[in-house]
Design a protein around this motif. Structure first.
Motif, PDB file in Angstrom:
ATOM      1  N   TRP A  51       0.655  -1.049  -0.188  1.00 56.86           N
ATOM      2  CA  TRP A  51      -0.124  -0.021   0.020  1.00 56.86           C
ATOM      3  C   TRP A  51       0.800   1.149   0.046  1.00 56.86           C
ATOM      4  CZ3 TRP A  51      -1.908  -2.640   4.810  1.00 56.86           C
ATOM      5  CH2 TRP A  51      -2.499  -3.597   4.579  1.00 56.86           C
ATOM      6  N   THR A  55      -2.874   5.888  -0.780  1.00 60.14           N
ATOM      7  CA  THR A  55      -3.805   4.757  -0.489  1.00 60.14           C
ATOM      8  C   THR A  55      -4.146   4.567   0.616  1.00 60.14           C
ATOM      9  OG1 THR A  55      -2.805   3.806  -2.771  1.00 60.14           O
ATOM     10  CG2 THR A  55      -4.474   2.532  -1.481  1.00 60.14           C
ATOM     11  N   ILE A  58      -6.282   7.654   1.924  1.00 60.23           N
ATOM     12  CA  ILE A  58      -7.655   7.597   1.173  1.00 60.23           C
ATOM     13  C   ILE A  58      -8.619   6.730   1.674  1.00 60.23           C
ATOM     14  CG2 ILE A  58      -8.745   7.106  -0.893  1.00 60.23           C
ATOM     15  CD1 ILE A  58      -6.420   8.195  -2.548  1.00 60.23           C
ATOM     16  N   CYS A  88      -1.489   6.425  -7.625  1.00 59.69           N
ATOM     17  CA  CYS A  88      -1.954   7.097  -6.567  1.00 59.69           C
ATOM     18  C   CYS A  88      -2.497   8.298  -7.250  1.00 59.69           C
ATOM     19  CB  CYS A  88      -1.030   7.647  -5.436  1.00 59.69           C
ATOM     20  SG  CYS A  88      -0.642   5.898  -4.405  1.00 59.69           S
ATOM     21  N   GLN A  90      -4.131   8.684  -9.871  1.00 57.17           N
ATOM     22  CA  GLN A  90      -5.667   8.452 -10.473  1.00 57.17           C
ATOM     23  C   GLN A  90      -6.350   8.193  -9.203  1.00 57.17           C
ATOM     24  OE1 GLN A  90      -6.943   8.835 -13.480  1.00 57.17           O
ATOM     25  NE2 GLN A  90      -8.587   8.529 -12.202  1.00 57.17           N
ATOM     26  N   ARG A  91      -5.964   7.592  -7.994  1.00 54.98           N
ATOM     27  CA  ARG A  91      -6.733   7.606  -6.811  1.00 54.98           C
ATOM     28  C   ARG A  91      -7.150   8.603  -6.215  1.00 54.98           C
ATOM     29  NH1 ARG A  91      -2.573   3.549  -6.281  1.00 54.98           N
ATOM     30  NH2 ARG A  91      -3.382   1.386  -6.705  1.00 54.98           N
ATOM     31  N   GLU A  94      -9.788  10.602  -8.062  1.00 59.49           N
ATOM     32  CA  GLU A  94     -11.181  10.263  -7.853  1.00 59.49           C
ATOM     33  C   GLU A  94     -11.824  10.955  -6.842  1.00 59.49           C
ATOM     34  OE1 GLU A  94     -14.238   7.321  -8.534  1.00 59.49           O
ATOM     35  OE2 GLU A  94     -12.636   7.701  -9.478  1.00 59.49           O
TER      36      GLU A  94
END
Length: 132
Positions: A51, A55, A58, A88, A90-91, A94
Motif C-alpha cells: 500500500w 492509498t 484515502i 496514486c 488516479q486514486r 477520484e
C-alpha cells in the motif's frame, strides 16, 4: 495552513513499514469536512505489492465517511521532490478536483506545490465514465 498537513504526514511517515524499499513515505489528506486523514506505505514480501501512503490515507478518509479531498501532503526522505506515483495520482483524482493542491515535502518541509491538474492532466473521472 498546509503546515498541519506537513506535520501529520511526517508523523505518519514515522510509522511506515518499508523493509524492502527502505523508503518510508507519509501522506496526510484534508477532507471536505476539514478532518485530516493520514497514511503510510506498508510493504510486504511480495514487494512491490503493498500500500502506498496516499492509498492508506484515502482508505482512512472513506471509512470515516468523507469522499472529497481538499488538499494533500506527501512526504519522503529523498533529496529530490517526491510526488505521488501514477496509480496514486488516479486514486487521488477520484476524490479531488483538478484544483486540489498537492504539497510535496521532504524532512525540511514543503518543497513544491502542484495541483491535481498539474500531476494528472486528462484524468479519468466518474463523470467521464457516465457520459460515454
Amino acid at each position: 495552513m498546509a503546515n498541519d498537513l506537513f506535520e501529520a504526514a511526517r508523523a505518519a511517515q514515522e510509522k511506515a513499514y518499508a523493509p524492502y524499499s527502505n523508503f518510508p513515505v507519509g501522506a496526510a489528506i484534508r477532507a471536505g469536512s476539514g478532518a485530516i486523514y493520514t497514511g503510510c506505505n506498508v510493504e510486504n514480501a511480495s514487494y512491490p505489492e503493498g500500500w502506498c501512503a496516499e492509498t492508506s490515507a484515502i482508505g482512512q478518509m472513506v471509512v470515516a465517511g468523507d469522499l472529497r479531498i481538499v488538499e494533500i501532503c506527501v512526504i519522503g526522505s529523498a533529496d529530490m521532490v517526491i510526488t505521488p506515483c501514477g496509480g496514486c495520482r488516479q486514486r487521488l483524482a477520484e476524490f479531488s478536483s483538478p484544483e486540489t493542491r498537492v504539497f510535496a515535502a521532504g524532512p525540511d518541509g514543503i518543497r513544491a506545490t502542484y495541483t491535481m491538474a498539474d500531476l494528472l492532466p486528462a484524468a479519468f473521472s466518474l463523470e467521464q465514465d457516465r457520459s460515454e
